[in-house]
Design an enzyme around this catalytic site. Sequence first.
Site, mmCIF file in Angstrom:
data_model
loop_
_atom_site.group_PDB
_atom_site.id
_atom_site.type_symbol
_atom_site.label_atom_id
_atom_site.label_comp_id
_atom_site.label_asym_id
_atom_site.label_seq_id
_atom_site.Cartn_x
_atom_site.Cartn_y
_atom_site.Cartn_z
ATOM 1 N N GLU A 1 0.853 -1.192 0.000
ATOM 2 C CA GLU A 1 0.000 0.000 0.000
ATOM 3 C C GLU A 1 0.888 1.241 0.000
ATOM 4 O O GLU A 1 1.744 1.395 0.878
ATOM 5 C CB GLU A 1 -0.913 0.027 1.230
ATOM 6 C CG GLU A 1 -2.017 -1.007 1.193
ATOM 7 C CD GLU A 1 -3.034 -0.795 2.299
ATOM 8 O OE1 GLU A 1 -4.216 -1.077 2.065
ATOM 9 O OE2 GLU A 1 -2.661 -0.354 3.409
ATOM 10 N N CYS A 2 0.698 2.114 -0.951
ATOM 11 C CA CYS A 2 1.384 3.402 -1.050
ATOM 12 C C CYS A 2 2.900 3.204 -0.988
ATOM 13 O O CYS A 2 3.500 2.763 -1.955
ATOM 14 C CB CYS A 2 0.877 4.349 0.035
ATOM 15 S SG CYS A 2 1.200 6.090 -0.324
#
Length: 447
Positions: A337-338
């Site tokens: 994530e990210c």
Amino acid sequence: MSTPPDPLLPPGLMISAPASGSGKTTLMLGLARAFAARGLAVQPFKSGPDYIDPGFHAAATGRASFNLDGWAMPGVLLDRLAAAAQGADLVLAEGSMGLFDGVARPGASGTGASAEIAQRMGWPVVLLLDASGQAQSAGAVALGFAQLRPGLRIAGVVLNRVASPRHEALLRAGLAEAGIAVLGVLPRRADLELPERHLGLVQAEEHARIDALIAAAGAFVAAHVDLDALCAAAAGGGARTPEPGPACLPPPPGQRIALARDAAFSFVYPHLLQHWRAAGAEILPFSPLADEAPPEGADACWLPGGYPELHAGRLAAAGRFRAGLRHLSETRPVHGECGGYMAMGAALIDAAGRRHEMAGLLGLVTSYAARRMHLGYRLARLAAPVPGLGPAGAALRGHEFHYSTILAQPDAPLAGVVDAEGRAVAETGSRRGLASGSFFHLIAEAP
């Protein structure tokens, strides 16, 4: 994430303000430590998708702080997370932005405004007013907030950055005319400001003097705020029947989840970890910055968000980590994530324009030298099944906040992604084999 049918919850307060930058976090931390010094157990919450403040809340209270987000979370999930307050004496929830600020179109249970959470939970609002540059007009501001939404109770105001006794007297005169109680007056105190970086505050675990800062905030607040009046104003506790229904969270990505955890990979929503553990999953933390590979025996790996752009050179040199991650991804799912997504890519360009080779599970190339803010809620519909996210077609609600720019995203898209207004965004995420990643952070399913 099961919970008793009628949990007995303590009364609470929402700490909010007319705008960001008013000093909410300092007041929140000071109140938490001041009440703890009185022997009270304080349960913290954060309204909205912020992932920095909950770490400070946990440091101040010794209890995990959970995000409560009306746009991304359905009522059933909000109620179940609120049940974390069982056993505490008082709830303190920190608002985000201004009290009524949210998106234009409602999501799962609202627009994401702190006022909606306060009203749902029955928590009166403590309105923090930055008194810089105004005097009696503060009364008009407070009165407008008190009258805008019927059913939302403003317990009173705390005045911040008050310059002098004369300034205080003028402020009190305006609030008396408006009929708004003054619960505290905080003089200007620059040494209690929390340090910041490009995504907001420096994280609690990175702050060398975090306990000293919180202790100073606690003493400052205790000396200038009427804690007895705040305790008396707290409400919304008692027996609450949670909204029925499923938890609206996907199953864990595996039974034994390798979780990257260090200064480069530090953000995962606490409610997600709680959900995984409640479902029987075991979480195995490891540190890419220490050049650790995912632990042996893990059947899934999750790379959270964080600040890989600040540690790109060390990650590029972490040969055991990169080789171990590639090996695991041959037979087990790996999701980022990210920041975790960036580290799974082919390369990361740092602020100085230097290229650093990443793990290469995906073809993603990102640049922090070409900075542009990407911020907002995201609604994603998966193009293929992803462990920990759901089957193909699953709809997910989440949030995106980063400054990195995509230079290359050659793999198949992970999802069709739109913002809170329904506009398509280019950050679709990527998937290749058992590797997947996205710039949005999962908050909940969108049934």
